[in-house]
Scaffold this active site. Sequence first.
Site, mmCIF file in Angstrom:
data_model
loop_
_atom_site.group_PDB
_atom_site.id
_atom_site.type_symbol
_atom_site.label_atom_id
_atom_site.label_comp_id
_atom_site.label_asym_id
_atom_site.label_seq_id
_atom_site.Cartn_x
_atom_site.Cartn_y
_atom_site.Cartn_z
ATOM 1 N N GLU A 196 13.139 -50.003 6.117
ATOM 2 C CA GLU A 196 13.598 -51.061 5.221
ATOM 3 C C GLU A 196 15.090 -50.959 4.895
ATOM 4 O OE1 GLU A 196 9.780 -52.476 2.737
ATOM 5 O OE2 GLU A 196 10.608 -50.583 2.078
ATOM 6 N N CYS A 206 21.867 -51.258 1.180
ATOM 7 C CA CYS A 206 21.238 -49.935 1.098
ATOM 8 C C CYS A 206 20.498 -49.706 2.412
ATOM 9 C CB CYS A 206 20.288 -49.945 -0.100
ATOM 10 S SG CYS A 206 19.350 -48.439 -0.294
ATOM 11 N N CYS A 236 8.978 -40.103 -5.414
ATOM 12 C CA CYS A 236 9.530 -41.046 -4.426
ATOM 13 C C CYS A 236 8.444 -41.538 -3.472
ATOM 14 C CB CYS A 236 10.653 -40.356 -3.639
ATOM 15 S SG CYS A 236 11.250 -41.331 -2.247
ATOM 16 N N CYS A 252 14.957 -48.669 -5.985
ATOM 17 C CA CYS A 252 15.077 -47.276 -5.531
ATOM 18 C C CYS A 252 13.730 -46.592 -5.499
ATOM 19 C CB CYS A 252 15.896 -46.448 -6.521
ATOM 20 S SG CYS A 252 17.536 -46.956 -6.683
ATOM 21 N N CYS A 280 9.867 -35.371 -2.427
ATOM 22 C CA CYS A 280 10.202 -35.505 -3.847
ATOM 23 C C CYS A 280 9.029 -36.221 -4.532
ATOM 24 C CB CYS A 280 11.515 -36.250 -4.009
ATOM 25 S SG CYS A 280 12.839 -35.419 -3.108
ATOM 26 N N CYS A 330 10.234 -39.635 5.676
ATOM 27 C CA CYS A 330 11.113 -38.544 5.227
ATOM 28 C C CYS A 330 10.320 -37.261 5.327
ATOM 29 C CB CYS A 330 11.556 -38.787 3.775
ATOM 30 S SG CYS A 330 12.778 -37.586 3.187
#
Length: 382
Positions: free
Chosen positions: A102, A115, A129, A351, A126, A122
């Site tokens: 994205e 962004c 997230c 975010c 975290c 990933c």
Amino acid sequence: MPGGAMAPAPDERVDVTGLSIAALSDLFAAMGEPAFRAKQLYKWIYVRGARDFAEMTDLSKTLRAKLEDGFRVGRPGVSAHQRSTDGTEKWLFRYADGNEAETVFIPDDERGTLCVSSQVGCSLTCSFCHTGTQRLVRNLTPGDIVGQFMKARDDLGDWERSDAGRRLTNIVFMGMGEPLYNTDNVIAALRLLGDGNGLGMGRRRITLSTSGVVPELRRIGEALAPQLAISLHAVTDELRNELVPINRKYPIAELMRAVRDYPTLKNAQRVTWEYVMLDGVNDSDADARALVRLIEGIPSKINLIPFNPWPGSAYERSSDERIRRFSRIIMDAGYASPVRTPRGQDILAACGQLKSESQRVGKRERLAMEAMRQEKEAAAGL
Ligand code: SAH
Ligand code: SF4
């Protein structure tokens, strides 16, 4: 084929998007063409946004035909393109191998920020997230990374505008993935983005956000040294180990040393510290005061990010009043402490909400996610 429809043959021509001037010169040398021709092509691709070799009228007809046969100027495919009520736009891009990532465009009064993602998924975990619940599928290539930017320029109509009139003015590596776990490709992309004779974004308009891969900070500093944003989120190792597990490998003291050595600090450019506001977890007055002590002497801006929930997330966003008090303590110590207004929430573009597939997460999946988190951490040696 049933119905007689023929599937289009896959385009096997070499995609030149993402190639450096050196790589284009090598290609041209192999075709017996002089290097200045490669420069001309580079300009068509990165300055004018041309997609079609036929447009490139300063190249000879024969060369254009040769290019047309063997090459293409690619862009990622678009699986979805949504626009939020607040003007934020989100693309779900699809790459040649079917993988998706994205990209978000956030227009503001005097700037427009893109962004971009650096990886599909990933490898880090975290705990707050959404991307962290997804496996790392692969690193994005330099072409995949600049392709996000170039396709956004296409769709925003920005190629035709002069530098001053462009809608897309800034770029942040804050989408999916950890850019400093894909440093080589990110450096190649930064060189293309920052090239004054090409995409022309300028170092000061590019920000790289990292969870704190300490050894790579030096490399990125020596390469283009973009503006730095550090995902801090906690001021003690104990809490940061939980929220940002890479902290177990590179604890806060080591991270602070690496940041103090980052080249842009020598010109008094500020580091941005990202700090997600999690209700009752990291948002006390004592945390704010400890944060101020931690960054003492570093030119800094503290970006407070109200936690953006996603399906299955385990945290709550701090109250507006709590965030205001936290921010006040930091401002009283002399630092800017803007609260990041969540943008594009209706399209899950804020975010930490990015993920390749949109999905609803039930209890079973939450348990599976937790098991996966542990597996990923074990694999990452944390
Ligand atoms: N991997 C890099 C860049 C991508 S994340 C990094 O971690 O820095 C961009 C920012 O969004 C990071 O500061 C990240 O910690 C933050 N973030 C992640 N999930 C979030 C959430 N649910 N709510 C608010 N911010 C979040
Ligand atoms: Fe990865 Fe950044 Fe999300 Fe952490 S916050 S899981 S490093 S994308």
